[in-house]
Design a protein around this motif. Structure first.
Motif, short mmCIF file in Angstrom:
data_model
loop_
_atom_site.label_atom_id
_atom_site.label_comp_id
_atom_site.label_asym_id
_atom_site.label_seq_id
_atom_site.Cartn_x
_atom_site.Cartn_y
_atom_site.Cartn_z
N UNK A 223 41.46 -5.52 -21.03
CA UNK A 223 40.80 -5.85 -20.05
C UNK A 223 42.03 -6.88 -19.08
N UNK A 224 42.57 -7.69 -19.67
CA UNK A 224 43.22 -8.78 -18.78
C UNK A 224 44.61 -7.76 -18.36
N UNK A 225 44.89 -6.60 -19.02
CA UNK A 225 45.78 -5.67 -18.18
C UNK A 225 45.41 -4.96 -17.31
N UNK A 226 44.09 -4.43 -17.53
CA UNK A 226 43.41 -3.66 -16.37
C UNK A 226 43.24 -4.65 -15.04
N UNK A 227 42.84 -5.72 -15.46
CA UNK A 227 42.88 -6.81 -14.08
C UNK A 227 43.96 -7.12 -13.34
N UNK A 228 45.28 -7.09 -14.22
CA UNK A 228 46.43 -7.40 -13.67
C UNK A 228 47.19 -6.09 -12.88
N UNK A 229 46.68 -5.05 -13.17
CA UNK A 229 47.20 -3.64 -12.42
C UNK A 229 46.47 -3.42 -11.18
N UNK A 230 47.01 -2.41 -10.31
CA UNK A 230 46.48 -2.11 -8.99
C UNK A 230 45.39 -0.94 -9.20
N UNK A 232 42.29 -1.53 -10.17
CA UNK A 232 41.00 -1.93 -9.81
C UNK A 232 40.93 -2.81 -8.47
N UNK A 233 39.95 -3.10 -8.03
CA UNK A 233 39.81 -3.84 -7.04
C UNK A 233 40.26 -5.21 -7.12
N UNK A 234 40.93 -6.05 -6.33
CA UNK A 234 41.37 -7.36 -6.52
C UNK A 234 39.99 -8.26 -6.62
N UNK A 235 38.81 -7.84 -5.98
CA UNK A 235 37.64 -8.46 -5.94
C UNK A 235 37.14 -8.58 -7.34
N UNK A 236 37.27 -7.32 -8.11
CA UNK A 236 36.58 -6.74 -9.58
C UNK A 236 37.39 -7.65 -10.47
N UNK A 237 38.76 -7.67 -10.45
CA UNK A 237 39.67 -8.37 -11.21
C UNK A 237 39.57 -9.65 -11.18
N UNK A 238 39.15 -10.34 -10.11
CA UNK A 238 39.00 -11.73 -9.94
C UNK A 238 37.89 -12.05 -10.67
N UNK A 239 36.58 -11.10 -10.31
CA UNK A 239 35.44 -11.67 -10.90
C UNK A 239 35.52 -11.66 -12.65
N UNK A 240 36.07 -10.80 -12.95
CA UNK A 240 36.27 -10.69 -14.39
C UNK A 240 36.97 -11.56 -15.04
N UNK A 241 38.20 -11.78 -14.56
CA UNK A 241 39.06 -12.81 -15.03
C UNK A 241 38.30 -14.32 -14.94
N UNK A 330 32.73 -1.79 -14.93
CA UNK A 330 33.55 -1.06 -14.27
C UNK A 330 35.28 -1.05 -14.88
N UNK A 331 35.48 -2.59 -14.88
CA UNK A 331 36.68 -3.10 -15.41
C UNK A 331 36.85 -2.66 -16.60
N UNK A 332 35.68 -2.91 -17.62
CA UNK A 332 35.91 -2.52 -19.02
C UNK A 332 36.18 -0.98 -19.19
N UNK A 333 35.33 -0.30 -18.54
CA UNK A 333 35.51 1.22 -18.37
C UNK A 333 37.03 1.64 -18.13
#
Length: 401
Positions: A223-230, A232-241, A330-333
Motif C-alpha cells: 500500500x505504501x509503495x503504491x502511494x509513493x508511485x505515480x 495513483x493521484x496525489x490526493x488519493x495517496x495523501x488521504x490513504x497515507x 482504489x489504492x488497495x486495488x
C-alpha cells in the motif's frame, strides 16, 4: 414571465462550463435537455415544475422497455437544476447527499418532536454525522408510530419500540442492530420516557466485539509503495497515507482545511469532528511529500478551503466517509491487496495496533487517536498477540492426558 426549456437549458450549460464540468458530462446534460424539450413541445416549450415532475418520472427506457437507473439519474439531476433556477433565478450546482435524510412524520406533534430533537442535538454540539444518524432513526420510529395509527408519543408504549425494531430486522443485518439501538437510545432518553428506554433492553440485542483486522507487513508495504508511485493521484495517496500513519477518522479527513497544515513543523492540528477535542499529529516525510504534490500541482482551483476536493466539478469538499472509502479501496486495488476491506476504520485500527506492538503506552495511543476516553483504546489490545500470549496460563499436566 414564462420560462422556456431551451432558454433555461442554455443557462444550465453555461453554468456547467463555468464550473469546470467535463465536456462528456455536459454532453449527457444536453441529451437530457433535448428529451425535455420534446416533452415540452405540446405546451409551447414552456418549463414548469409540474412538467419537471413528469419528466423525472420517465424512468423506463424506450429501447428496452425496462426501468433505467441511468435515465432516472440523468433526468432527476436536470430537473433539480431547472427547479432551482425557477425558484431563485440561479442554477444550484451543489452536490446532493445520498439518502435524503429519511422520511418525516406527517403529524404536527410528532414532527415538532423531531424538530425539537434536531435542535437539542445541535445544542449539545454533536457532530453533523452523529446528528444525521440519530435523527434518521428517531424519525423512522415516529413514522412507524404513524403507520400504526398513533399521532403523538404519549399514545406509544414499550411494545411499539420492540415492534419497530422487529420491522427493521427484514432490512437490516443482525450485526447492524446494536449500532441502530445505540443511535436510537439517546432520542428515547430525550423524550423522558423511561419505559421506552427500558424496552430497548428487552430486544435482547448485544454488541459483540470481534478481534479487529490489521494489515500484515507485506500488504502494508504494498500500500505504501503504491502511494509513493505515480500510478495513483496525489490526493488519493495523501488521504490513504494520512489514514495509515495517523489513524485520522474519515470525518476528520473530509473536514481537513488548508490552514490546519503547518508546513514549518510538519504537523496537522485539528479539532476532531466526533469528540470536539483538539488533536495534533505529525506528518511523515512521504505523507508531507504527497500532500504537497496534491496541493501544488493537482488540486483544482476553488474557493473551498478544504484540503481534499472532488476531482470532477463542482470542486467542493468530499461528501462523506463513503468518498474516503472509495479512495482507499482504489489504492488497495492498485497495490494488489484484495483480501481486506480497505476503509478508514481498518487503517485506524492498523495504526493503533502498530503503535501498541511498538511498545507505545495505551494512554499515548489514546492521545494520538484522539479518543475522548483512554478506555476506548482497550479494544486494540485484541490484536497484540504477543501480549495476549503472556496472559495465557499453562495447561495443567493432568489435563494433557
Amino acid at each position: 414571465m414564462r420560462e422556456m426549456v431551451q432558454q433555461i437549458g442554455e443557462v444550465v450549460i453555461a453554468e456547467l462550463r463555468a464550473a469546470g464540468y467535463m465536456e462528456s458530462t455536459i454532453g449527457q446534460y444536453q441529451k437530457s435537455i433535448k428529451a425535455l424539450s420534446v416533452l415540452a413541445e405540446p405546451g409551447g416549450g414552456v418549463y414548469t415544475v409540474s412538467l419537471g415532475k413528469v419528466f423525472a418520472a420517465m424512468t423506463t427506457s424506450p429501447r428496452t422497455g425496462r426501468f433505467s437507473a441511468q435515465r432516472r439519474f440523468d433526468f432527476c439531476r436536470l430537473v433539480r437544476l431547472f427547479d432551482s433556477y425557477m425558484a431563485t433565478g440561479q442554477v444550484d450546482l451543489a452536490t446532493q447527499k445520498r439518502g435524503g435524510g429519511g422520511a418525516w412524520p406527517g403529524s404536527e406533534e410528532l414532527a415538532a418532536l423531531a424538530r425539537s430533537w434536531a435542535a437539542e442535538m445541535v445544542q449539545r454540539g454533536l457532530a453533523a454525522a452523529t446528528r444525521d444518524a440519530y435523527g434518521r432513526v428517531a424519525r423512522a420510529y415516529l413514522v412507524f408510530l404513524e403507520s400504526r395509527g398513533l399521532s403523538c408519543l404519549s399514545e406509544a408504549d414499550g411494545a411499539s419500540v420492540l415492534a419497530f425494531l422487529a420491522s427493521l430486522r427484514a432490512r437490516w443485518a443482525v450485526s447492524s442492530l446494536p449500532w441502530l439501538i445505540s443511535n436510537f437510545r439517546p432520542f428515547l432518553k430525550f423524550t423522558g420516557r423511561t419505559d421506552l428506554v427500558d424496552a430497548l433492553a428487552l430486544a435482547g440485542v448485544r454488541r459483540h466485539h470481534t478481534i479487529l483486522p490489521v494489515l500484515d507487513d507485506q500488504d502494508l508495504e504494498a500500500v505504501v509503495r503504491a502511494c509513493g508511485s505515480q500510478q495513483v493521484r496525489a490526493r488519493d495517496a495523501a488521504i490513504t497515507l494520512l489514514a495509515v500513519t495517523t489513524g485520522l477518522r474519515a470525518c476528520d479527513l473530509v473536514s481537513l482545511r488548508l490552514v490546519d497544515v503547518d508546513w514549518r513543523t510538519q504537523t496537522i492540528a485539528i479539532v476532531q469532528q466526533k469528540t470536539h477535542n483538539p488533536l495534533t499529529v505529525p506528518l511523515a516525510p512521504l505523507v508531507a511529500s504527497r500532500l504537497a504534490d496534491y496541493i501544488l500541482d493537482e488540486r483544482p482551483a476553488s474557493a473551498d478551503d478544504h484540503v481534499f476536493l472532488r476531482v470532477k466539478a463542482p470542486h467542493t469538499r468530499l461528501g462523506d466517509h463513503a468518498a474516503i472509502h472509495r479512495v482507499t479501496a482504489n489504492i488497495f486495488a492498485k497495490a494488489g491487496v484484495a483480501d481486506v476491506k480497505a476503509g478508514s476504520r481498518l487503517l485506524r485500527h492498523n495504526a493503533a495496533s502498530r503503535l501498541l506492538r511498538a511498545g507505545v503506552a495505551v494512554p499515548t495511543i489514546s492521545a494520538v487517536l484522539g479518543h475522548a476516553s483512554p478506555e476506548s483504546t482497550n479494544i486494540y489490545l485484541s490484536v497484540d498477540h504477543d501480549r495476549l500470549l503472556e496472559c495465557v496460563l499453562p495447561v495443567p499436566a493432568g489435563a494433557r492426558s
